[in-house]
Design an enzyme around this catalytic site. Structure first.
Site, PDB file in Angstrom:
ATOM      1  N   TYR A 150       0.801  -1.146   0.148  1.00 52.04           N
ATOM      2  CA  TYR A 150      -0.001  -0.257   0.031  1.00 52.04           C
ATOM      3  C   TYR A 150       0.697   1.315   0.040  1.00 52.04           C
ATOM      4  O   TYR A 150       0.651   2.155  -0.945  1.00 52.04           O
ATOM      5  CB  TYR A 150      -0.773  -0.007   1.237  1.00 52.04           C
ATOM      6  CG  TYR A 150      -1.996   0.964   1.156  1.00 52.04           C
ATOM      7  CD1 TYR A 150      -2.975   1.258   0.424  1.00 52.04           C
ATOM      8  CD2 TYR A 150      -1.735   2.084   2.416  1.00 52.04           C
ATOM      9  CE1 TYR A 150      -4.030   2.201   0.438  1.00 52.04           C
ATOM     10  CE2 TYR A 150      -2.653   3.137   2.287  1.00 52.04           C
ATOM     11  CZ  TYR A 150      -3.675   3.355   1.393  1.00 52.04           C
ATOM     12  OH  TYR A 150      -4.806   4.112   1.648  1.00 52.04           O
ATOM     13  N   GLU A 152       4.151   1.636  -0.632  1.00 55.11           N
ATOM     14  CA  GLU A 152       5.012   1.969  -1.612  1.00 55.11           C
ATOM     15  C   GLU A 152       4.307   2.066  -2.939  1.00 55.11           C
ATOM     16  O   GLU A 152       4.756   2.878  -3.976  1.00 55.11           O
ATOM     17  CB  GLU A 152       6.045   0.854  -1.827  1.00 55.11           C
ATOM     18  CG  GLU A 152       7.042   0.757  -0.725  1.00 55.11           C
ATOM     19  CD  GLU A 152       8.109   2.051  -0.723  1.00 55.11           C
ATOM     20  OE1 GLU A 152       7.948   2.778  -1.341  1.00 55.11           O
ATOM     21  OE2 GLU A 152       8.831   1.960   0.244  1.00 55.11           O
ATOM     22  N   ARG A 216      -3.752   9.086  16.908  1.00 54.21           N
ATOM     23  CA  ARG A 216      -4.313   9.109  15.368  1.00 54.21           C
ATOM     24  C   ARG A 216      -4.864  10.584  15.502  1.00 54.21           C
ATOM     25  O   ARG A 216      -5.428  10.960  16.476  1.00 54.21           O
ATOM     26  CB  ARG A 216      -4.947   8.126  15.183  1.00 54.21           C
ATOM     27  CG  ARG A 216      -4.408   7.186  14.886  1.00 54.21           C
ATOM     28  CD  ARG A 216      -3.517   6.736  13.889  1.00 54.21           C
ATOM     29  NE  ARG A 216      -2.815   5.380  13.532  1.00 54.21           N
ATOM     30  CZ  ARG A 216      -1.856   4.960  14.387  1.00 54.21           C
ATOM     31  NH1 ARG A 216      -1.185   5.636  15.083  1.00 54.21           N
ATOM     32  NH2 ARG A 216      -1.269   3.645  13.985  1.00 54.21           N
TER      33      ARG A 216
HETATM   34  N1  LIG Z   1     -10.228   6.467   4.509  1.00 55.25           N
HETATM   35  C1  LIG Z   1      -9.338   6.886   4.690  1.00 55.25           C
HETATM   36  O1  LIG Z   1      -8.874   7.257   5.856  1.00 55.25           O
HETATM   37  C2  LIG Z   1      -8.015   7.061   3.603  1.00 55.25           C
HETATM   38  C3  LIG Z   1      -6.929   7.673   4.056  1.00 55.25           C
HETATM   39  C4  LIG Z   1      -5.641   7.706   3.260  1.00 55.25           C
HETATM   40  C5  LIG Z   1      -5.995   7.642   1.922  1.00 55.25           C
HETATM   41  N2  LIG Z   1      -7.270   7.023   1.575  1.00 55.25           N
HETATM   42  C6  LIG Z   1      -7.208   6.814   0.027  1.00 55.25           C
HETATM   43  O2  LIG Z   1      -8.782   7.279  -0.438  1.00 55.25           O
HETATM   44  C7  LIG Z   1      -9.044   6.232  -1.451  1.00 55.25           C
HETATM   45  C8  LIG Z   1     -10.692   5.864  -0.864  1.00 55.25           C
HETATM   46  O3  LIG Z   1     -10.561   5.175   0.233  1.00 55.25           O
HETATM   47  P1  LIG Z   1     -11.751   4.866   1.001  1.00 55.25           P
HETATM   48  O4  LIG Z   1     -11.432   4.928   2.510  1.00 55.25           O
HETATM   49  O5  LIG Z   1     -13.082   5.074   0.377  1.00 55.25           O
HETATM   50  O6  LIG Z   1     -11.492   3.112   0.763  1.00 55.25           O
HETATM   51  P2  LIG Z   1     -12.806   2.078   0.329  1.00 55.25           P
HETATM   52  O7  LIG Z   1     -12.043   0.840   0.325  1.00 55.25           O
HETATM   53  O8  LIG Z   1     -13.955   2.359   0.963  1.00 55.25           O
HETATM   54  O9  LIG Z   1     -12.801   2.552  -1.234  1.00 55.25           O
HETATM   55  C9  LIG Z   1     -11.781   2.192  -2.359  1.00 55.25           C
HETATM   56  C10 LIG Z   1     -12.624   1.676  -3.565  1.00 55.25           C
HETATM   57  O10 LIG Z   1     -11.878   1.350  -4.737  1.00 55.25           O
HETATM   58  C11 LIG Z   1     -12.455   0.278  -5.306  1.00 55.25           C
HETATM   59  N3  LIG Z   1     -11.472  -0.398  -5.825  1.00 55.25           N
HETATM   60  C12 LIG Z   1     -10.366  -1.198  -5.151  1.00 55.25           C
HETATM   61  N4  LIG Z   1      -9.671  -1.868  -6.210  1.00 55.25           N
HETATM   62  C13 LIG Z   1      -9.910  -1.244  -7.439  1.00 55.25           C
HETATM   63  C14 LIG Z   1      -9.433  -1.585  -8.779  1.00 55.25           C
HETATM   64  N5  LIG Z   1      -8.565  -2.296  -9.126  1.00 55.25           N
HETATM   65  N6  LIG Z   1     -10.273  -0.981  -9.751  1.00 55.25           N
HETATM   66  C15 LIG Z   1     -11.532  -0.331  -9.518  1.00 55.25           C
HETATM   67  N7  LIG Z   1     -11.968  -0.098  -8.209  1.00 55.25           N
HETATM   68  C16 LIG Z   1     -11.145  -0.857  -7.299  1.00 55.25           C
HETATM   69  C17 LIG Z   1     -12.947  -0.358  -3.885  1.00 55.25           C
HETATM   70  O11 LIG Z   1     -13.932  -1.363  -4.367  1.00 55.25           O
HETATM   71  C18 LIG Z   1     -13.704   0.533  -3.254  1.00 55.25           C
HETATM   72  O12 LIG Z   1     -14.757   1.121  -3.632  1.00 55.25           O
HETATM   73  C19 LIG Z   1      -8.191   5.123  -1.514  1.00 55.25           C
HETATM   74  O13 LIG Z   1      -7.211   5.368  -2.548  1.00 55.25           O
HETATM   75  C20 LIG Z   1      -7.373   5.335  -0.258  1.00 55.25           C
HETATM   76  O14 LIG Z   1      -6.053   4.882  -0.430  1.00 55.25           O
HETATM   77  C21 LIG Z   1      -8.156   6.858   2.331  1.00 55.25           C
END
Ligand SMILES: NC(=O)c1ccc[n+]([C@@H]2O[C@H](COP(=O)([O-])OP(=O)(O)OC[C@H]3O[C@@H](n4cnc5c(N)ncnc54)[C@H](O)[C@@H]3O)[C@@H](O)[C@H]2O)c1
Length: 318
Positions: A150, A152, A216
């Protein structure tokens, strides 16, 4: 062909996830057409069910590790499992999603000359030696640990965004998101807020890893999405990376106590061993976001937790 209206066509990858679904809501409310792309790995149709009848909303099942050919004006690239349980389930796919996904979405942005935003993460700072973390801090990441797929992957995606910007003059925006919580979090993804709430609502013991003194910061989802939209609207050339999060810092023990109080639960707090590479402290320095777009989280933790608890209670315990 020139657009016939001022309405923008906006692509949200990962749009059926926690953050993505809230972003779709806001983009539609602002009068855009939204194309939501998701492979439903951690996201779900339930998160966007209320949008399916909206003629300005389109849902497409697609995996971003494969190229996508659509016409859009703006892209928010959120696709990627975000919780350790999910991103460690298939680590190779996690890296592919970040890296191939970034290449495919940047390729799309290049073809259609769309502005593109990357949802990066505070995890690019790893277990930080600098506290709180400003954007200039390069991070302290273990390249071979279980979280590396994740961390990297996201770091490489940032590299790709900046190389496309330098090499192809692409209009990019990179945001580094810190812990965010709210309604539509996945109930069993092991993230601390949802974990504590579910445990409290079930009346089960609340699990704290280690002594509970690790801290956090927690940002309520509405505040974060406001930050997304404001940053997307900054002038071309303002690339970031920019930290978005809530600088209020709480220990895990404090969070557990709040959840117990707000749910009215009689759950007891229990301690378990700390997982490998678990960061001790994490807190955003949001000086840049404040100065650039007058952005500041507005929802206090108690209020955000109360809204999140109401969602979990209604959806899973009604
Ligand atoms: N929620 C947080 O606190 C947080 C913190 C830092 C970064 N992020 C980033 O924000 C983004 C959204 O996070 P989230 O919390 O909503 O997580 P989440 O898991 O609810 O959402 C991620 C979405 O991406 C989809 N997905 C995963 N792999 C995929 C692929 N190969 N093709 C198409 N869709 C795909 C999943 O089905 C999901 O709907 C992510 O990139 C995450 O790294 C979130």
């Amino acid at each position: 062909m020139p657009a016939l209206t001022n309405r923008k066509r906006v692509l949200v990858t990962g749009g059926a996830g926690f953050l993505g679904s809230h972003l779709c809501d806001r983009l539609l409310a602002a009068g855009n057409d939204v194309l939501c792309v998701d492979n439903f790995f951690t996201g779900s149709r339930d998160n966007v069910l209320h949008l399916l009848d909206n003629p300005h909303f389109e849902l497409m099942r697609h995996d971003v590790t494969f190229p996508l050919y659509v016409e859009v004006d703006e892209i928010y690239n959120l696709a990627c499992p975000a919780s350790p349980i999910h991103y460690q389930h298939d680590p190779v796919q996690t890296t592919k999603t970040s890296v191939h996904g970034a290449i495919n979405m940047l390729g799309l942005a290049k073809r259609v000359r769309a502005r593109i935003m990357q949802a990066s993460t505070s995890e690019v700072y790893g277990d930080p030696a600098v506290h709180p973390q400003p954007e200039e801090y390069w991070g302290n990441v273990n390249t071979i640990g279980p979280r590396a797929c994740y961390d990297e992957g996201k770091r490489c995606a940032e590299t790709l965004f900046f190389d496309y910007h330098r090499q192809h003059r692409l209009d990019i925006k990179v945001i580094r998101i810190f812990n965010t919580y709210g309604p539509r979090m996945h109930p069993s993804d092991g993230r601390v807020v949802s974990n504590f709430i579910i445990q409290a609502l079930k009346g089960e013991p609340i699990t704290i890893y280690g002594d509970g003194q690790q801290t956090r910061s927690f940002c309520y989802v509405d505040d974060l999405i406001e930050g997304f939209l404001r940053f997307m609207d900054t002038p071309a050339g303002v690339t970031g990376p920019i930290n978005l999060g809530n600088p209020g810092e709480f220990t895990m023990l404090e969070l557990a106590e709040k959840v117990v109080r707000l749910t009215g639960s009689d759950s007891k707090i229990v301690h378990k061993p700390l997982p490998q590479d678990d960061p001790k402290q994490r807190r955003p320095d949001i000086t840049k976001a404040r100065a650039l777009m007058e952005w500041e989280p507005a929802v206090p933790l108690d209020e955000g937790l109360a809204r999140t608890i109401a969602y979990f209670r209604g959806r899973f315990f009604a």
